[in-house]
Design an enzyme around this catalytic site. Structure first.
Site, PDB file in Angstrom:
ATOM      1  CG  ASP A   1     -21.424  19.179  25.024  1.00  0.00           C
ATOM      2  OD1 ASP A   1     -21.479  19.958  25.942  1.00  0.00           O
ATOM      3  OD2 ASP A   1     -20.747  18.694  24.801  1.00  0.00           O
TER       4      ASP A   1
ATOM      5  CG  HIS B   1     -19.747  30.295  23.921  1.00  0.00           C
ATOM      6  ND1 HIS B   1     -20.716  29.513  24.092  1.00  0.00           N
ATOM      7  CD2 HIS B   1     -19.278  29.811  22.759  1.00  0.00           C
ATOM      8  CE1 HIS B   1     -20.431  28.166  23.695  1.00  0.00           C
ATOM      9  NE2 HIS B   1     -19.563  28.255  22.699  1.00  0.00           N
TER      10      HIS B   1
ATOM     11  NE  ARG C   1     -21.829  21.373  21.557  1.00  0.00           N
ATOM     12  CZ  ARG C   1     -22.516  22.247  21.562  1.00  0.00           C
ATOM     13  NH1 ARG C   1     -21.896  23.494  22.361  1.00  0.00           N
ATOM     14  NH2 ARG C   1     -23.913  22.538  21.681  1.00  0.00           N
TER      15      ARG C   1
ATOM     16  NE  ARG D   1     -15.449  24.854  22.812  1.00  0.00           N
ATOM     17  CZ  ARG D   1     -16.375  24.306  23.267  1.00  0.00           C
ATOM     18  NH1 ARG D   1     -17.687  24.326  22.753  1.00  0.00           N
ATOM     19  NH2 ARG D   1     -16.338  23.628  24.458  1.00  0.00           N
TER      20      ARG D   1
ATOM     21  CB  CYS E   1     -26.473  27.052  26.059  1.00  0.00           C
ATOM     22  SG  CYS E   1     -25.384  28.118  26.795  1.00  0.00           S
TER      23      CYS E   1
ATOM     24  CD  GLU F   1     -26.821  30.714  22.385  1.00  0.00           C
ATOM     25  OE1 GLU F   1     -27.232  32.053  22.415  1.00  0.00           O
ATOM     26  OE2 GLU F   1     -26.029  30.316  23.185  1.00  0.00           O
ATOM     27  CG  ASP F   2     -23.284  26.541  21.303  1.00  0.00           C
ATOM     28  OD1 ASP F   2     -23.191  27.622  21.355  1.00  0.00           O
ATOM     29  OD2 ASP F   2     -23.042  25.730  22.260  1.00  0.00           O
TER      30      ASP F   2
END
Length: 254
Positions: free
Chosen positions: A59, A160, A84, A130, A247, A64-65
């Site tokens: 991923d 999200h 992740r 998340r 993202c 962005e995450d």
């Protein structure tokens, strides 16, 4: 305006999925589409820092995450999906190169950058699968000295917060009210996505320009009719990995 972007992992087909079914991903086409996305950012005046692919992190294109970049500091996240979390250490050197002060969310907090929407000094954070309240409390404490307010926003049926709402300007949001309560955004003008395009609320704001996927023509027309200049890009293969246009980059000033 600058951006951190990371090339598509050859293992992207092993990505985490929560709200969509798994489909075959054409990795070569995903690479091509991501390259076109980066070129579109550059055409809109963004200076892009391109990071290499991480073969062991499926991923990792969705940078962005992993980090929240504010004008004053950076906050490394702790993603909600355990698979992740190694992405955060992978991006940390690039973050430290652009921000002197770097903070980090710690356990039991979990937060994905896709759940964090900043509009001026207002920071909205989705309470999602998340991102949890413990992380939101940590983020509020980290940002308070810099004058930011942090608001937790319940949401449903999407991965999200920025799947459901993003900012088109400091006073306008694009929103899917089926996935997030529009009452949290009453101080902003609201443009609702087309009924047939539930996923269309995720767009990237770059100054006065908007970047959005090319597969939402009805919502595109609504945004253009509201006076916004819009560029589009095909990200169909990345969408199969439950990704979207926000993202794939972390935007920051200076």
């Amino acid at each position: 305006m600058h951006a951190l972007c990371r090339a598509v992992s050859p293992a992207i087909a092993d990505c985490e999925l929560s709200f969509i079914g798994r489909e075959p991903i054409n990795v070569a086409l995903a690479h091509l589409q991501h390259g076109e996305y980066v070129e579109c950012l550059k055409k809109l005046g963004v200076s892009v820092i391109e990071l290499p692919a991480e073969p062991g992190l499926p991923d990792s294109v969705f940078v962005e995450d992993t980090v929240l970049l504010f004008d004053e500091l950076a906050v490394l996240t702790r993603p909600g999906a355990e698979s992740r979390r190694a992405e955060v250490d992978a991006i940390a050197p690039a973050v430290q190169a652009v921000r002197t002060q770097v903070e980090r969310i710690s356990a039991p907090g979990t937060i994905d950058g896709g759940d964090v929407l900043r509009i001026g000094k207002r920071v909205f954070v989705g309470l999602s699968q998340r991102s949890n309240q413990a992380a939101i409390d940590q983020l509020a404490s980290i940002l308070k000295p810099f004058g930011y307010s942090v608001t937790a926003v319940p949401m449903q049926e999407c991965l999200h917060l920025k799947s459901a709402v993003t900012a088109l300007s400091d006073d306008t949001v694009l929103i899917n009210p089926d996935w997030v309560d529009a009452a949290y955004f009453t101080e902003y003008r609201q443009i609702r996505v087309a009924d047939s395009e539930a996923h269309a609320a995720n767009v990237v704001r770059i100054g006065a320009a908007i970047l959005m996927p090319s597969c939402f023509p009805e919502t595109l027309a609504l945004v253009q009719a509201a006076g916004f200049a819009v560029s589009t890009v095909d990200v169909s293969e990345l969408q199969k990995a439950e990704g979207a246009v926000t993202c794939c980059s972390v935007l920051f000033i200076g």
